[in-house]
Design a protein around this motif. Structure first.
Motif, PDB file in Angstrom:
ATOM      1  N   ARG A   1     -13.053   2.168  -7.648  1.00 43.33           N
ATOM      2  CA  ARG A   1     -12.266   3.123  -8.424  1.00 43.33           C
ATOM      3  C   ARG A   1     -10.878   2.602  -8.794  1.00 43.33           C
ATOM      4  O   ARG A   1     -10.248   3.132  -9.719  1.00 43.33           O
ATOM      5  N   VAL A   2     -10.402   1.603  -8.093  1.00 46.26           N
ATOM      6  CA  VAL A   2      -9.000   1.207  -8.206  1.00 46.26           C
ATOM      7  C   VAL A   2      -8.640   0.766  -9.621  1.00 46.26           C
ATOM      8  O   VAL A   2      -7.690   1.281 -10.232  1.00 46.26           O
ATOM      9  N   MET A   3      -9.380  -0.195 -10.177  1.00 46.17           N
ATOM     10  CA  MET A   3      -8.998  -0.737 -11.479  1.00 46.17           C
ATOM     11  C   MET A   3      -9.215   0.252 -12.627  1.00 46.17           C
ATOM     12  O   MET A   3      -8.355   0.335 -13.521  1.00 46.17           O
ATOM     13  N   PRO A   4     -10.325   0.998 -12.668  1.00 43.93           N
ATOM     14  CA  PRO A   4     -10.432   1.999 -13.741  1.00 43.93           C
ATOM     15  C   PRO A   4      -9.291   3.011 -13.713  1.00 43.93           C
ATOM     16  O   PRO A   4      -8.746   3.364 -14.757  1.00 43.93           O
ATOM     17  N   VAL A   5      -8.930   3.468 -12.522  1.00 42.54           N
ATOM     18  CA  VAL A   5      -7.858   4.456 -12.406  1.00 42.54           C
ATOM     19  C   VAL A   5      -6.517   3.851 -12.815  1.00 42.54           C
ATOM     20  O   VAL A   5      -5.773   4.412 -13.633  1.00 42.54           O
ATOM     21  N   CYS A   6      -6.180   2.687 -12.263  1.00 45.36           N
ATOM     22  CA  CYS A   6      -4.870   2.073 -12.517  1.00 45.36           C
ATOM     23  C   CYS A   6      -4.699   1.682 -13.980  1.00 45.36           C
ATOM     24  O   CYS A   6      -3.636   1.910 -14.571  1.00 45.36           O
ATOM     25  N   THR A   7      -5.725   1.072 -14.579  1.00 42.81           N
ATOM     26  CA  THR A   7      -5.594   0.627 -15.965  1.00 42.81           C
ATOM     27  C   THR A   7      -5.441   1.806 -16.926  1.00 42.81           C
ATOM     28  O   THR A   7      -4.632   1.755 -17.863  1.00 42.81           O
ATOM     29  N   MET A   8      -6.184   2.881 -16.703  1.00 45.11           N
ATOM     30  CA  MET A   8      -6.104   4.027 -17.611  1.00 45.11           C
ATOM     31  C   MET A   8      -4.794   4.787 -17.429  1.00 45.11           C
ATOM     32  O   MET A   8      -4.198   5.265 -18.400  1.00 45.11           O
ATOM     33  N   LEU A   9      -4.323   4.924 -16.192  1.00 45.13           N
ATOM     34  CA  LEU A   9      -3.036   5.605 -15.971  1.00 45.13           C
ATOM     35  C   LEU A   9      -1.881   4.800 -16.561  1.00 45.13           C
ATOM     36  O   LEU A   9      -0.952   5.373 -17.146  1.00 45.13           O
ATOM     37  N   LEU A  10      -1.931   3.475 -16.422  1.00 46.49           N
ATOM     38  CA  LEU A  10      -0.893   2.632 -17.015  1.00 46.49           C
ATOM     39  C   LEU A  10      -0.928   2.732 -18.536  1.00 46.49           C
ATOM     40  O   LEU A  10       0.117   2.831 -19.194  1.00 46.49           O
ATOM     41  N   ALA A  11      -2.130   2.732 -19.114  1.00 46.25           N
ATOM     42  CA  ALA A  11      -2.261   2.851 -20.567  1.00 46.25           C
ATOM     43  C   ALA A  11      -1.694   4.183 -21.052  1.00 46.25           C
ATOM     44  O   ALA A  11      -0.982   4.240 -22.057  1.00 46.25           O
ATOM     45  N   GLY A  12      -2.002   5.271 -20.341  1.00 42.49           N
ATOM     46  CA  GLY A  12      -1.477   6.578 -20.711  1.00 42.49           C
ATOM     47  C   GLY A  12       0.042   6.621 -20.654  1.00 42.49           C
ATOM     48  O   GLY A  12       0.699   7.194 -21.540  1.00 42.49           O
ATOM     49  N   SER A  13       0.608   5.998 -19.632  1.00 40.95           N
ATOM     50  CA  SER A  13       2.068   5.952 -19.508  1.00 40.95           C
ATOM     51  C   SER A  13       2.700   5.179 -20.662  1.00 40.95           C
ATOM     52  O   SER A  13       3.761   5.553 -21.178  1.00 40.95           O
ATOM     53  N   CYS A  14       2.038   4.091 -21.087  1.00 37.37           N
ATOM     54  CA  CYS A  14       2.545   3.299 -22.209  1.00 37.37           C
ATOM     55  C   CYS A  14       2.526   4.108 -23.503  1.00 37.37           C
ATOM     56  O   CYS A  14       3.438   3.982 -24.336  1.00 37.37           O
ATOM     57  N   VAL A  15       1.496   4.931 -23.678  1.00 33.33           N
ATOM     58  CA  VAL A  15       1.412   5.757 -24.883  1.00 33.33           C
ATOM     59  C   VAL A  15       2.596   6.725 -24.929  1.00 33.33           C
ATOM     60  O   VAL A  15       3.250   6.888 -25.971  1.00 33.33           O
TER      61      VAL A  15
END
Length: 574
Positions: A457-471
């Motif tokens: 779960r770590v990478m799917p969660v971290c990558t999507m949360l980081l992407a959302g923050s960048c948006v």
């Protein structure tokens, strides 16, 4: 079904005889690990990477040929949009077909055939002389390239153990990013050239040569893939035990250099959920009866299987994850270069000022509003519009002084001639594309190194949360440099998340329906990509903040959904 039962009975009898001789059944993951990890797997990753590279080229092609095709074929903005939509529609409509066929007749056969067909269609596409032909052939490119873009993950993953599967899928994702880096460089070298062959009613020039060149990686991918076998997991799932053992022994020889007879596995056991009696078609049975009906019935059964318990939960979850991922990836991701261009154009004229993304959008909206009154300037870019006003009139006041200023623009257009003739390659944009691509490659490599070392779960969660923050951060950008940094972070995280989530999809489904499940999940992602582009286009002129925060929210929701990914592979469940 009767054929499958007979094969299973024969397999069980063969296994019983082997046990009497002192051999024991070995689970497939263990048997694969006993082949070692070496030259065969390295070559397979490169071969699959080349196939994925060709799919990446096709997905990015329109962005580089449409500016030239617009002038050559006299395309309107609506027709240019239709060409983009035709490609996406082709990939969406083919998703179920390729998934079902791959589960029926094998992964390698479908991938190699569609790559070869895609190469032929690409060559024919380069001959297009009208909008209609270009749209039709781009639709067919989308239809065909959807197979390697989706199925290559299932094919690659089935040659690896659970521990190595996710890692190598992430490494293959490297080639997709590489395609998006190489394509603008190739376009930069080829399209601006003056090569042209013309006869009455037919023109073949540089952008058409560029299209034809993309048939090469598809052709090479198809030829190289023919040198590799069908996946052992698929062969075992359809009852071809001896063929699966033969493939494993060849893998063992390629990896270790030892003769096949030294491979100690002589009997295989289907493990976990692969033992579930999912419907599967047999090639020989279909060829003997010469009935397409059997194939269609099997495809329907395959489709139904992924929407029934116990795999319905995984189907819904993976579809939502990829929908959220591609909603941001292909929605905002395709818009980020345009943001950069607007910053560059604005700061050429106002180097000492700062401006936010939404302020830039308001300026652009003012220009569009002016164009309603003066349609003669509709083909002007933001930069041309502002420059041709001689910088004497501020953009923000363009509406109040539209009558005087636009007379200047109109007269300039009349003397300059067609805007098409003045197009130049923006080397700064190309350089920034390389920087963003390099950042994405770093993300691919890191994901491959971390796969198997961190929780599923770590990478799917971290990558999507980081992407959302960048948006969300994009709303506050006030310079092209800030945009470049956020673009690197956003595309690297969400692009890496795409491949990580896909590797999770491969691992969550039984072999017999894996290809269909992967294609269905990616289909949901493509629907998300199309939806985001429609929503963004409709809302951006209403309120700039609405689409930005909407996409950020969708990405964050995708990250939260990652917490619900099952921690155990379906193939580990007994």
């Amino acid at each position: 079904m009767v054929f499958d039962q007979q094969m299973d009975q024969q397999g069980e009898q063969s296994n019983d005889n082997l046990e009497k001789l002192g051999y024991f059944r070995v689970k497939l993951d263990q048997a694969i690990s006993m082949t070692g990890y070496g030259r065969f797997h390295y070559c397979l990753v490169l071969a699959c990477g080349l196939c994925f590279l060709s799919a990446g080229f096709q997905n990015a092609l329109n962005a580089y040929i449409l500016p030239s095709a617009r002038c050559d074929l006299e395309l309107s903005s609506g027709q240019m949009g239709a060409v983009n939509v035709s490609f996406i529609c082709g990939s969406i409509l083919s998703a179920f077909l390729w998934g079902a066929l791959a589960d029926c007749v094998g992964r390698k056969n479908v991938i190699a055939t569609t790559l070869a067909a895609d190469a032929i269609i690409t060559l024919i596409c380069s001959l297009s002389q009208t909008f209609s032909l270009l749209a039709v052939f781009r639709f067919l490119n989308g239809f065909l390239s959807g197979a390697p873009a989706s199925l290559i993950f299932a094919y690659l993953g089935e040659f690896h153990t659970h521990q190595n599967s996710n890692k190598n899928i992430c490494y293959v994702g490297f080639f997709w990013t590489l395609a998006w880096m190489l394509l603008p460089g190739l376009a930069w070298l080829v399209i601006p050239q003056s090569w042209s062959y013309q006869v009455p009613g037919f023109t073949y020039n540089s952008w058409r040569i560029f299209v034809a060149m993309l048939a090469v990686p598809s052709t090479l991918g198809a030829l190289i893939l023919l040198c590799f076998p069908e996946s052992p997991k698929y062969l075992l799932a359809v009852g071809k035990h001896q063929e699966a053992l033969l493939v494993l022994s060849k893998m063992y020889t390629a990896n270790t250099g030892n003769p096949p007879c030294e491979y100690s596995v002589k009997s295989l056991e289907i493990q976990g959920a692969d033992n579930v009696n999912f419907p599967i078609a047999d090639n020989n049975q279909m060829m003997h009866k010469k009935s397409i009906l059997i194939l269609w019935k099997t495809m329907w059964a395959q489709t139904s299987a992924i929407f029934l318990p116990p795999v319905l939960y995984n189907t819904a979850l993976c579809s939502l994850l990829l929908f959220a991922n591609m909603f941001g990836y292909y929605g905002l991701g395709l818009w980020l270069p345009e943001i950069f261009n607007r910053f560059e154009d604005y700061y050429k004229l106002h180097p000492s000022e700062t401006v936010s993304v939404c302020e830039l959008q308001q300026i652009s909206s003012n220009i569009n509003e002016t164009i309603k009154y003066f349609p003669e300037i509709q083909n002007l870019t933001f930069e041309n519009f502002d420059i041709k006003m001689n910088s004497s009139i501020a953009i923000q006041s363009s509406l109040t002084s539209k009558e005087t200023s636009n007379q200047t623009v109109i007269s300039t257009v009349a003397t300059d001639g067609a805007i098409c003739d003045g197009d130049e390659v923006n080397t700064r944009v190309f350089f920034n594309t390389l920087i963003i691509g390099a950042a994405c490659l770093v993300g691919n490599i890191l994901s491959g190194l971390l796969a198997g070392r961190v929780g599923v779960r770590v990478m799917p969660v971290c990558t999507m949360l980081l992407a959302g923050s960048c948006v969300f951060a994009i709303y506050f950008l006030r310079s092209s440099t800030q945009n470049l940094i956020v673009s690197c972070l956003f595309l690297s995280s969400i692009g890496t998340g795409n491949f990580v989530i896909t590797s999770v999809v491969v691992d969550l489904f039984p072999t017999k329906i894996r290809a269909m499940a992967v294609c269905t999940s990616i289909l949901a992602g493509r629907v998300g990509a199309m939806t985001s582009n429609i929503v963004f286009g409709e809302l951006i002129d209403v309120d700039c903040s609405v689409p930005i925060f909407l996409m950020g929210t969708v990405c964050i929701v995708g990250g939260i959904l990652g917490f619900f990914i099952p921690t155990k592979s379906v193939n580990k469940v007994s």
